[in-house]
Each structure stands twice: as C-alpha cells, then as structure tokens.
Design a protein around this motif. Sequence first.
Motif, PDB file in Angstrom:
ATOM      1  N   ASN A  53      31.862  12.075  -3.915  1.00  6.17           N
ATOM      2  CA  ASN A  53      31.213  13.291  -4.579  1.00  6.17           C
ATOM      3  C   ASN A  53      31.445  14.455  -3.864  1.00  6.17           C
ATOM      4  N   GLY A  54      32.244  15.376  -4.454  1.00  7.00           N
ATOM      5  CA  GLY A  54      32.618  16.633  -3.786  1.00  7.00           C
ATOM      6  C   GLY A  54      33.950  16.540  -2.889  1.00  7.00           C
ATOM      7  N   LEU A  55      34.404  15.218  -2.772  1.00  5.29           N
ATOM      8  CA  LEU A  55      35.520  15.057  -2.011  1.00  5.29           C
ATOM      9  C   LEU A  55      36.804  14.880  -2.925  1.00  5.29           C
ATOM     10  N   CYS A  56      36.813  14.577  -4.251  1.00  2.00           N
ATOM     11  CA  CYS A  56      37.793  14.354  -5.024  1.00  2.00           C
ATOM     12  C   CYS A  56      37.626  15.349  -6.405  1.00  2.00           C
ATOM     13  N   ASN A  57      38.541  15.639  -6.955  1.00  2.75           N
ATOM     14  CA  ASN A  57      38.586  16.153  -8.152  1.00  2.75           C
ATOM     15  C   ASN A  57      37.874  15.610  -9.386  1.00  2.75           C
TER      16      ASN A  57
END
Length: 535
Positions: A472-476
């Motif tokens: 979460n928040g690290l990947c498109n």
Amino acid sequence: MSKQYKISEKVYSQNLRAEIHRAARSNPDDLELQNLLELLRSDLSEQSLIKLSKNENFIIPSSETENIEVLARINDLKFILGGKDKKSNIKNAVTLYQKLFDETDELHFFTRSIDLVRKAKSLFLPEMSGFEKKILDIFGKLTSSYYRLLLINSSDFLIMEVSKQLLINKSLDFLEKDFNENEYNSARKYIQILNKLGHYDNNALKVQNAISMEKEGDSTASKKEPGVYYPTILQAYTDALRELKSTPGNDDLKDRLNSKIKIEQKEYYNILKNSGINIESKFDIPKMLEELEVVDFNTGFSTLFQIPIIEQKMIDSSFEQKNKTFFGQFFKDYIHITNKGTVSGIADEEKYNNNLTRNYHRMITIGLINEIKSIMDSYEKISRKVVSEFILSANSPFIPKGREHFFVEGIYSGFQNNYISSSHLLIPQIENSLKNIVEMNGRNTVRLADDIQNDNTLGAILKSDNPDKMLNGLCNEDLILELQSFLLDGNSVNFRNRICHGLIEPAEIDFYGIYLWWLTLRMVFHTKELFSIPE
C-alpha cells in the motif's frame, strides 16, 4: 609457479581445475595458485582472457611447470596482451593446444589453436596443409552437428576447394540422415555448415531453414491428438514463414505455410474457446497499430511500454453507467465455476461486472501485444546475449541481486514466443521481487506473530486492505489491482494459482503468458514509475 605446490603434468580440463581448486583452498595465501585457478576457469576466447587480465588483482602466473594446458593458456594470454615475445608466444600456444587436443580429444583446444592461427597466418604457412588434413579427420569423427559447426566456424578460412567439396558431401549426407530421423535442430546446424562452406548462399540458407521448420511442424502435426494443444506446430510454421520474409520468390512455399498457419490458428482458437476464453474483439487492432506507427522491432518494443495498465477508474465508471440487471435484485452472489465443475470464486454483481469489464480490456491489450510482437518478430529475432545485456544494463531495482538469471531466461523465452516456459520462470520471481520492494521500504513480509514465521503469500502482499500495509502506497494502485485480478482472483484468470497447482491448460498459459511477459517488462524497465524505491 607456486613454490608450495607442484602441478601434475598429465592432468587437464576439469580434472586440472579440480586439482588447482583443492590446492588453492589448502593454500589460501598463495596468490599464484589463486591466479592460476582464474586462468584455468576462463573460456578460451580473446574476450574472456582480456577481461581476466583487466582484473586488478590478477597477475599472470609464472610458467615453471610441465603441464601443457597451463603453458598453453599462459602463452595465449601473453600473446593477446602483446610484448617482445609475441611471436614465440603464439607459436608456443598453437603447438601446445594442438598437443592438448591430441591427448584429450576436446575440440575447444583445437579450435582455439586455429583461432590463433587465423590471427597470424603468415607464421603458420608450412603447417597449413597439416591443419587442413586434421580438420577433415576430426569432422568425420565428431558425432554432433553442434561440434561440427564449431569446427567449421573456426577453420573455414584454411579449407581448400577440394577439401571443401568433401565436407559439403558429408554434410549433405548428415542432413538427409537428420531429416529421415526427425532431428530438425541438428539438421539446421548442417544447413549452417553448408552455408559456411559456400554450398548455400544467404538466401538459400533461409529457404532451407524454412523447409526444415516446415518439416518439423509437419512431423509433430502428424502425431497430434484431437483437442490437444501443440504450441510447437504453429511456432514452427510461423518461424518458417518469417525466415522467408526477405527472400525473393518461393511463393509456393510461402502460400503453403500461410495455409498451414491458418489451420493451426483455427484449432488454437477452438481450444481457447473450449477453455472459456473469448478472443474475439470489436476493435480494429491493425488500424490501432497503423496509428501507433509500429513498423519494425524498435518501434514495436517502444510501443509495448506505451500500452497503459488497466485503470480502475475506467472499470468503476463502466459499472456506474450501467443499470443493475433485473436478476441482480434477486440473487446476491455470482459464482465462478471451473472447467472441472468446482467453485473458484464468488462475487456480488458489481465485482462480477467489474471482472467482465477488466477481462474485456485485458483481451484487447493481449490482442494488441500479440500483433506488436508479431511485427517485432518479423524484423528481428533477439538473442539471449542481447536480452542479458539489456536487462543487466537496466540495473532495475525490481530485480533483486542474484535473481538476474531467472529474469533473463524468462524474458528471453518470451522473446522466443515460448510463453509456457516464460510464465513458469517469471511468476515466482515476480512474487519475490514484490516482497523485496516491501522490505526495501522498511516493511515486513514475514508473519512474525505466528509460531512458525513464514513469509506472507502473494495474496496477502497484493491485498489492498491488508492491515500490515505491505505494498500500500509503494506500488501504482492500478498495477496492484491488475496483478491481484490477473494472478490471484478466482473470479478472473487466477493465472498464478492455476499454474502453481497445475490446473491450467497449455493453450491458456500460452495465451495469457504474453500478458504476464509484458507486465514483467513494464515492472523491470519502468520500476521507478510504478514503485516507490528508496534512494
């Protein structure tokens, strides 16, 4: 040579490397042994030897030994590096490599000696006729087309016309034998030999390769069972037609191959439909390619990266624009049934329609990728070496250190249209890479609260509402949702789970495998656009 260790005289190749390896381990401070081991491990090629010499810790071992392989390699390296004894070094190296071949029958010693002769032909004029006779003798004794091709590639420059004709006649006999025994890969090596010897020009080489590929496809087709997918048949015919692309004439052969390709494509489509895959599209893909100006390998490869990942907002708006169905008010769940009659997923009406819409756009993307890849293939067939250099030079944070080889093999298999092998290689690596990105950002992928602390599964990592955050928040976000839908959702393709448990048909793997290959290319080469990578 090392004062602490005396090298055996009559030990060569693997046995010699093993002996020096043991000695080097027993004498870790003996730099002479360490350098000698590196020299013995080096390939017998100028490029490998130069690379070794540029290692700042490497020093050429002394030549105080009677072992002819050690002496041959030392003289070879000294010749390549140059110096006042350059002529004597090359003469010594050639003589010693010839002796090594006589004692071991290992072809690479002979071909290396001939490679050196090519560099200084004037020094070896008296020996040329002897080398030529030896080549004829070796060619007849070798039992593999692969080694015969290596021999001819290294020594064609010193073969005279009479000897060349003898080799041509032998190669034609071997070629006929291979065709009779359905050994088509071997046959194509003899076709290359015949090209090298001047029997086939470059156009004839392509025609003969195409004929061998057609024969290979025909051979497999003659043994196939109804309803079973044989990817090699269509690939053989397609490769054959591609081989003929730039050759003039041969219209009958081209027409015959086109006809066979259409038959195989029709059977492939029927198998896909029986698997529940509808590959028909209302989109005019050739027109889309024309607008994208895809005309060769480079424009095709560039366009692959312009194809967008399916956007969730497009899926959501599609559902909002529709009214709920009449039956939706009576039935709570939509159940996904496998071809075995088992339930693989349950969804409400919104999720069901979202999956339909997502699958529709995925099919369009697959069709577009297939057409682009077909254009790329018709212009260039990329080698494993090029793929390796391409991937290593990208230095992608998506590929953990030590995992490069798996990505090279998986992506190379895709370039060869072997999406079955490609998918089996890439799926576990994608999972590991996603875990690695989580850990690079200081998050944890291990279930620390459990008594046995195993890694979280891919499902937990891609789950958007996972309390441990994971990606979460690290990947498109669109990429996460598409990976979850495509790889894991029982209401969708469920590609990863079905491959891992052996539940998917080869035709389906081949069909969806190009999409996985494309997603991998996007993640490898656009890592920083799709993921948060710490500086």
